[in-house]
Design an enzyme around this catalytic site. Structure first.
Site, PDB file in Angstrom:
ATOM      1  N   HIS A  74      -6.225 -20.501  11.838  1.00 56.97           N
ATOM      2  CA  HIS A  74      -7.402 -20.775  11.010  1.00 56.97           C
ATOM      3  C   HIS A  74      -8.992 -20.002  10.580  1.00 56.97           C
ATOM      4  CE1 HIS A  74     -11.585 -23.137  10.989  1.00 56.97           C
ATOM      5  NE2 HIS A  74     -12.290 -21.399  11.741  1.00 56.97           N
TER       6      HIS A  74
ATOM      7  N   CYS B 158      -6.664 -27.126  13.617  1.00 58.15           N
ATOM      8  CA  CYS B 158      -7.732 -27.662  13.623  1.00 58.15           C
ATOM      9  C   CYS B 158      -7.979 -29.219  13.984  1.00 58.15           C
ATOM     10  CB  CYS B 158      -8.898 -28.085  12.299  1.00 58.15           C
ATOM     11  SG  CYS B 158      -9.766 -25.215  12.305  1.00 58.15           S
TER      12      CYS B 158
ATOM     13  N   ASP C 289       0.850  -1.927  -0.274  1.00 63.68           N
ATOM     14  CA  ASP C 289       0.068   0.116   0.015  1.00 63.68           C
ATOM     15  C   ASP C 289       0.924   0.824  -0.121  1.00 63.68           C
ATOM     16  OD1 ASP C 289      -1.955   1.817  -0.233  1.00 63.68           O
ATOM     17  OD2 ASP C 289      -2.989   0.685   2.129  1.00 63.68           O
TER      18      ASP C 289
END
Lengths: 375, 375
Positions: free
Chosen positions: A336, A310, A94
Site C-alpha cells: 500500500h 486495499c 548506490d
C-alpha cells in the site's frame, strides 16, 4: 536505443517541475520517478512481481550490502544483479559511500579510500572509488553512483569542505575507472547545506561531465526547509538536459517539493520500513495499525485505493496480522505505501501535463505538511 | 448445490485410493486434497492470491488461535473468516482440541470441558464442545471439527481410553450444538495406535452420524508404520460415502500412503515451516539452502517446476535471501514447497484416473522414504 539519452517531454510553466524520459539498458524511465529500495536484492517483503504490479519502474539496490553479502563474485556467478533480483527493468545501485559512513565503524578515511569494519561481523574492509565503480560495473545495474564521502549533519566546515573536495576528486576517479558502457554513472553533489560549497561542487562535477547528477548528504537531519533550499540552489548549477536525483528522499511532501525544484528521481526506504512498522500512508494522514481503534475497522486503509492490500483487507484484519506477527501484515502495508507514493508520482505527471502542477503542489504540500509527511 | 454431498468419482482397483468431489458452501473440493495451514488467518508468508495460484483448494485455520486473537467477536465484526482471510474458496477450522492439549498449559480437564492458560499471555480460558462449536459456527468456515481430547503419544491405556470416551461424548455435544447448516461438522476418531479403541471410537461416531470423519492423534511421534496401520484399520470402520481426513499429516510419503489407505484430506504446516527454515522439497530429497554448496548454484530448486520461485530464482539467490534475513526467502520456498505437495496430489489424481496408482505409489513411496520424506 541510445543509453543515457534524457528527453525532456514537458516543462511546468510556473515551477522547475518537468517530465522526462531516460533511456537505460533495461528500458526507458518516465521521470519524475520514485524508486523503491531493495537494499540486499529484494524490496523487503515484496516479490518483484508485486513491485512491478504497483507500477514501479526502477529499483535501487546497495553496493555496500551486496559487496559484503553475498559478495560481488557471487552475484556475478549468479548471473548479475538483474537475474538475482528477478527484475528485468532498470536498477540503480548506490555506490556504498553513504552506507560506509552511516552503517559501519570507520577505521580510516584517507584521500585514497576508506577502511571500515563491516556492520555484520566487524570484518576489516577497504573501499575506494575505483573498487566501488568496479563492483558496480560487475553488479550490472543500469545506473551506478560515484563513490563519495557523505559528511554527517551537522558538520564542522573544515570536514564538510574536505569531504566535498574528496567527493569531487573521487567522482573523477570513478569516471576514469568506469568500464561498462551499458551503465550510466551519476555523480553526487555534496556540500551539506552550505550553498556556496554546493555550487562549487556542482560546477566541478559538471566540468568533469556525467550523464546524471545526484544530491547526496540531504535528508539527514537538516530539515525540510534546508533540504529544499539546498536542492533549489544546487539544481541551478546542474545542466538542464541531465536527470537530477535527490537521494534518500521520499516523504510525500518531499517528493512534491523536490519535483517543484526540478528533481527527476527519488528513492527512500520509508514506504517499506513504515510498512513493516504497521504505519500506513493515507491522504488523511498516517494510520498506525497497532492502535486499538482499528480493531474492528472494516474499511480498507484508503477508500478507492486499487492496491492489492486495499482491495482485499480491512484495517482490522491488518491490525490482527501485526498483532500476531504474521508476515502478511508488513507485506500488505508495504504494498500500500509504495502504491501511495506511486500514486503521488502519477498525479505529479498528470498535473504537469495539465499545467496545474503549481496550484496542485501548493495545496498538496500544505495538506501533507499537516499530515506530518515531511522530513 | 447440495452442501455436504460427497460424490466418489473413481476408485482404484488395487488399493483403497479414490477420487471424490465434496460440495461445500464455498464450492466443490476435488479429493484427495492437501490443505495448506493458515493458523491465524494467513498461510505464513503468502498472500491468498499466491495460495490460489498454486492451486490449493482449501485452507485450514485454527479456532484456538482465532479465539485468543483477535477473538471470535472481532472476526465476526470484520465480516467472518473468509473475509478476514480474503479467501472465497473453502476453509476448514480445527476445533482447538489439539492446540489446547499441545500448546497451552492445562489447568483442568473435566468431563465438561478444558481449562487452560493461553500460550500467549497465560490468560485462564475455558473451552468445551459447545463453546468450540459455537465459535466455529461464528467463524463461518465451510468444514468445522468436533472438539476432542487429543491424548499424547505415548499414553497410558487408562488415559487413552478416557480421552477416547470423552471425545465420543463431546462429538455428540458438538453435533447437538451445531447451528450453521452451511457448515459441515466432521467428527474426529481418537484412540492412539490402539486398533481396538480406534474401531470402537469410529463405530460410535458413525452411529451418531457425521458428514465426514477425521483421524486425530496421529503423526504425533508414533512413526510411519504405526500411523499407516492405524489409518488403514480405522478407515475400514468408516462409511465409504463420507470424506476421511488424516489430520496434521503432510510429508510427501505420508500423503501417498494415506491416499492408498482411503484418505481423502490432509493438512500440514510442514511446507511453510520448512520454507521458513530454508528447507525445500525436491524429488531428489530436501535442499537445505543454508548449506554453502548452494552459494553459486544457478539452478532452480527443481528443474521443470513451474512455481513462481523456480521460474525466477536460483538456489544461490534463495540462499542469499536466507543468509541476509530477507522475508522473500521464506515466502519463495514456502511457495515452492506447497507447489511440490500440490503436484503430488495432482499426480495422485492422474494415477488413479489411469489405474496406475498402485504401481506408481509403490515406487514413489520407496523413493520418498529414501529422501526422508516420512514422519
Amino acid at each position: 536505443m541510445s543509453i543515457g539519452k534524457f528527453e525532456i517531454l514537458c516543462k511546468d510553466a510556473k515551477s522547475n517541475a518537468r517530465k522526462g524520459l531516460l533511456t537505460t539498458g533495461h528500458g526507458d524511465i518516465r521521470t519524475p520517478v520514485f524508486m523503491p529500495v531493495g537494499t540486499r536484492g529484494s524490496v523487503k517483503g515484496l516479490t518483484p512481481e508485486m513491485v512491478k504490479d504497483i507500477g514501479s519502474q526502477i529499483i535501487l539496490a546497495n553496493t555496500y550490502h551486496m559487496y559484503l553479502r553475498p559478495g560481488i563474485d557471487v552475484v556475478e556467478q549468479l548471473g548479475g544483479l538483474h537475474k538475482l533480483m528477478a527484475w528485468d527493468a532498470p536498477i540503480l545501485t548506490d555506490s556504498g559511500g553513504y552506507q560506509v559512513f552511516s552503517l559501519s565503524t570507520l577505521n580510516r578515511i584517507g584521500d585514497d579510500g576508506v577502511e571500515f569494519a563491516s556492520h555484520i561481523d566487524g570484518q576489516r574492509i577497504y573501499l575506494d572509488p575505483a573498487i566501488a565503480t568496479d563492483a558496480q560495473n560487475r553488479l550490472g545495474a543500469d545506473i551506478i553512483m560515484a563513490f563519495d564521502e557523505c559528511a554527517p549533519y551537522p558538520c564542522e566546515r573544515e570536514r564538510l569542505v574536505s569531504a566535498t573536495e574528496r567527493s569531487i576528486r573521487w567522482a573523477k576517479i570513478c569516471k576514469d575507472s568506469h568500464k561498462n558502457d551499458l551503465q550510466l554513472l551519476f555523480a553526487i553533489v555534496q556540500g551539506g547545506i552550505d550553498l556556496e560549497l554546493r555550487s562549487y561542487c556542482a560546477d566541478k562535477l559538471v566540468e568533469i561531465g556525467f550523464p546524471g547528477y545526484a544530491m547526496g548528504g540531504l535528508s539527514v537531519g537538516e530539515g525540510f526547509d534546508n533540504m529544499i533550499r539546498t536542492t533549489a540552489h544546487t539544481v541551478r548549477h546542474l545542466p538542464e538536459d541531465k536527470p537530477r536525483y535527490l537521494m534518500g528522499v521520499g516523504m510525500p511532501a518531499d517528493l512534491i517539493a523536490g519535483v517543484r525544484e526540478g528533481i527527476d528521481m527519488f528513492d527512500c526506504v520509508l514506504p517499506t520500513r513504515n510498512g513493516r512498522n504497521a504505519s500506513a500512508f493515507t491522504e488523511e494522514g498516517p494510520i498506525k495499525l497497532r492502535n486499538s481503534v482499528y480493531t474492528t475497522d472494516i474499511r480498507p486503509l484508503e477508500e478507492g485505493c486499487g492496491c492489492y492490500c486495499c482491495r482485499n483487507f480491512s484495517r482490522g484484519t491488518l491490525r490482527h496480522f501485526f498483532n500476531v506477527g504474521e508476515m502478511l501484515g508488513p507485506t500488505l502495508v508495504s504494498i500500500h505505501n509504495i502504491t501511495f507514493l506511486q500514486r503521488i508520482m502519477d498525479k505529479i505527471h498528470k498535473n504537469i501535463d495539465n499545467n496545474t502542477f503549481s496550484e496542485w503542489s501548493e495545496e498538496k504540500l500544505k495538506k501533507y505538511a499537516a499530515c506530518g509527511y515531511v522530513r
